[in-house]
Design an enzyme around this catalytic site. Structure first.
Site, short mmCIF file in Angstrom:
data_model
loop_
_atom_site.label_atom_id
_atom_site.label_comp_id
_atom_site.label_asym_id
_atom_site.label_seq_id
_atom_site.Cartn_x
_atom_site.Cartn_y
_atom_site.Cartn_z
CG PHE A 70 -1.81 1.23 1.22
CD1 PHE A 70 -2.93 1.28 0.42
CD2 PHE A 70 -1.49 2.35 1.98
CE1 PHE A 70 -3.73 2.42 0.37
CE2 PHE A 70 -2.28 3.49 1.95
CZ PHE A 70 -3.40 3.52 1.14
CB CYS A 182 5.98 -11.50 -4.70
SG CYS A 182 5.10 -10.56 -5.96
CE LYS A 217 2.59 -10.56 2.49
NZ LYS A 217 2.28 -9.15 2.17
CG ASN A 246 2.39 -12.05 -1.08
OD1 ASN A 246 1.64 -11.30 -1.72
ND2 ASN A 246 3.67 -11.80 -0.92
CB THR A 316 -8.07 -5.95 -0.88
OG1 THR A 316 -6.86 -6.38 -1.51
CG2 THR A 316 -9.19 -5.88 -1.90
C1 FMN Z 1 -1.77 -3.80 -5.27
C2 FMN Z 1 -1.08 -4.70 -4.29
C3 FMN Z 1 0.29 -4.62 -4.15
C4 FMN Z 1 0.94 -5.46 -3.25
N1 FMN Z 1 2.30 -5.36 -3.10
C5 FMN Z 1 2.92 -6.15 -2.18
C6 FMN Z 1 4.31 -6.02 -1.96
O1 FMN Z 1 4.99 -5.19 -2.55
N2 FMN Z 1 4.89 -6.86 -1.06
C7 FMN Z 1 4.17 -7.79 -0.36
O2 FMN Z 1 4.75 -8.51 0.47
N3 FMN Z 1 2.85 -7.92 -0.54
C8 FMN Z 1 2.21 -7.12 -1.42
N4 FMN Z 1 0.87 -7.23 -1.59
C9 FMN Z 1 0.13 -8.26 -0.82
C10 FMN Z 1 -0.52 -7.66 0.43
O3 FMN Z 1 0.44 -7.19 1.33
C11 FMN Z 1 -1.39 -8.72 1.12
O4 FMN Z 1 -0.55 -9.78 1.53
C12 FMN Z 1 -2.48 -9.27 0.21
O5 FMN Z 1 -3.00 -8.27 -0.62
C13 FMN Z 1 -3.63 -9.88 1.01
O6 FMN Z 1 -4.22 -8.89 1.83
P1 FMN Z 1 -5.60 -8.14 1.45
O7 FMN Z 1 -6.58 -9.18 1.06
O8 FMN Z 1 -5.94 -7.38 2.67
O9 FMN Z 1 -5.26 -7.23 0.31
C14 FMN Z 1 0.19 -6.39 -2.50
C15 FMN Z 1 -1.19 -6.46 -2.65
C16 FMN Z 1 -1.83 -5.62 -3.53
C17 FMN Z 1 -3.33 -5.73 -3.67
#
Ligand code: FMN
Length: 355
Positions: A70, A182, A217, A246, A316
């Site tokens: 984020f 990732c 992670k 992730n 999200t």
């Molecule tokens: C647009 C976007 C970019 C993300 N970038 C990263 C990142 O750079 N590194 C990482 O560890 N996780 C990244 N994530 C994963 C989030 O940290 C999280 O693990 C994942 O979105 C699940 O959580 P949520 O359902 O609350 O979004 C990203 C997620 C989204 C949606």
């Protein structure tokens, strides 16, 4: 109806990355003066002693934090704290600037309340983030830095990448998260290979003079065996906790227009899998778990906590619920703790875990 519920349909007419940048501009404006900061705090900040969590030697004023991705470059730390989040994760930070995948690479799934992204570690790189954090008055909540590698690094190069980012940003972090999960970065080798993980962790342990907590992670798609082997290495190397999870590569059941775009799925569709991963991990280790994936309200946060998460994060859910997300979750969690007769978050952690 909240202001955000009224504004959201307009924001959702914009391409997701444009809406994200606009949202960030709003947060930057909100944190730009003492006056606007106090307005935001008056409106959103909620603290309660029952929400305080101690984990890996740090105190979190609330168990609800912002997930990696984020605020990749650390632009809006104060605004995140003022909105009532109890911690935030900067990154993923890579050693040098990187563009990531070409656009479009971020898609909303409005019929599923989720998103698909394949950003692949776009960011300004460790040097710029270091300079910014040097100039920033860090808020009074724990800050983690999520360390990553360049997309074109080979296995050996990746170890050096993690070490470089870790050392460069060492002074700014309360704890670190190593991102080996990732699903969008090119896979030149198996990132979760036990020997590779061992090398990463031992390298970072050697580069850690103050013994700052290091977490790893994980993804939601490894299965019980994969998690068990990871937990063995985590124990062996003295890693301090696990962030789960992730995004997922599983697109089954999605109904929105962009369901077939490749990339990691987040939000509601990920929630059951991420929560099950937390539950499985809680049965395998006593280390603190940071639960992430589909948290958007007090119920989803509480489900992760009861499954075994000491802390939760979201990305999200913030997009769908807006600036009052942390306040709603924080107040709702206190009510849920009261309902169930718990005096603190830690009393609720893992009550529904596997034994
Ligand atoms: C647009 C976007 C970019 C993300 N970038 C990263 C990142 O750079 N590194 C990482 O560890 N996780 C990244 N994530 C994963 C989030 O940290 C999280 O693990 C994942 O979105 C699940 O959580 P949520 O359902 O609350 O979004 C990203 C997620 C989204 C949606």
């Amino acid at each position: 109806m909240s202001l955000y519920t009224a504004v959201r349909p307009l924001l959702f007419k914009l391409p997701p990355e444009t809406a994200h940048s606009l949202g960030k501009l709003g947060l930057r404006a909100a944190q730009s003066t003492d006056f606007t900061r106090s307005l935001v705090r008056d409106q959103y900040l909620y603290r309660h002693r029952k929400l305080e969590v101690e984990a890996f030697g740090l105190t979190f004023p609330s168990p609800v934090g912002i997930a990696a991705g984020f605020d990749k470059d650390g632009h809006v730390l104060q605004a995140i704290a003022d909105l009532g989040f109890g911690f935030t994760e900067v990154g993923t930070v890579t050693p040098s600037p990187q563009d990531g995948e070409s656009k479009p690479r971020l898609f909303r799934l409005p019929d599923d309340d989720g998103m698909i992204n394949r950003l692949a570690f776009n960011g300004q790189g460790a040097g710029r983030v270091d300079d910014r954090l040097d100039r920033t008055e860090l808020p009074d909540i724990p800050i983690s830095i999520n360390v990553g590698k360049m997309n074109d690094s080979d296995e050996e190069g990746a170890i050096e990448d993690y070490r470089y980012v870790f050392e460069r940003l060492y002074d700014h972090a309360d704890y670190f998260v190593v991102n080996v999960s990732c699903p969008n970065t090119p896979e030149e080798y198996d990132e979760e290979d036990p020997d590779h993980l061992r090398k990463i962790f031992s390298t970072l342990n050697e580069a850690n003079p103050e013994d700052k907590p290091i977490l790893v992670k994980v993804g939601p798609d490894s299965g019980r065996e994969g998690l068990a082997s990871l937990v063995d290495i985590v124990h062996e190397q003295g890693i301090d906790g696990i962030v789960a999870t992730n995004t997922t590569t599983d697109h089954s059941g999605l109904e929105s227009e962009h369901a077939d775009e490749w990339g990691g799925v987040s939000g509601d569709p990920l929630e059951p899998k991420a929560t099950e991963t937390v539950r499985t991990l809680a049965g395998l280790t006593d280390l603190p778990i940071v639960g992430v994936g589909g948290v958007r309200d007090a119920e989803t946060a509480y489900r992760k906590i009861r499954a075994g998460a000491s802390l939760v994060q979201l990305y999200t859910g913030f997009v769908y619920e807006g600036p009052s997300t942390a306040r709603q979750i924080n107040t709702g969690l206190v009510e849920l703790l009261d309902r169930d007769g718990f005096d603190s978050i830690s009393e609720a952690v893992g009550v529904d875990a596997e034994n």
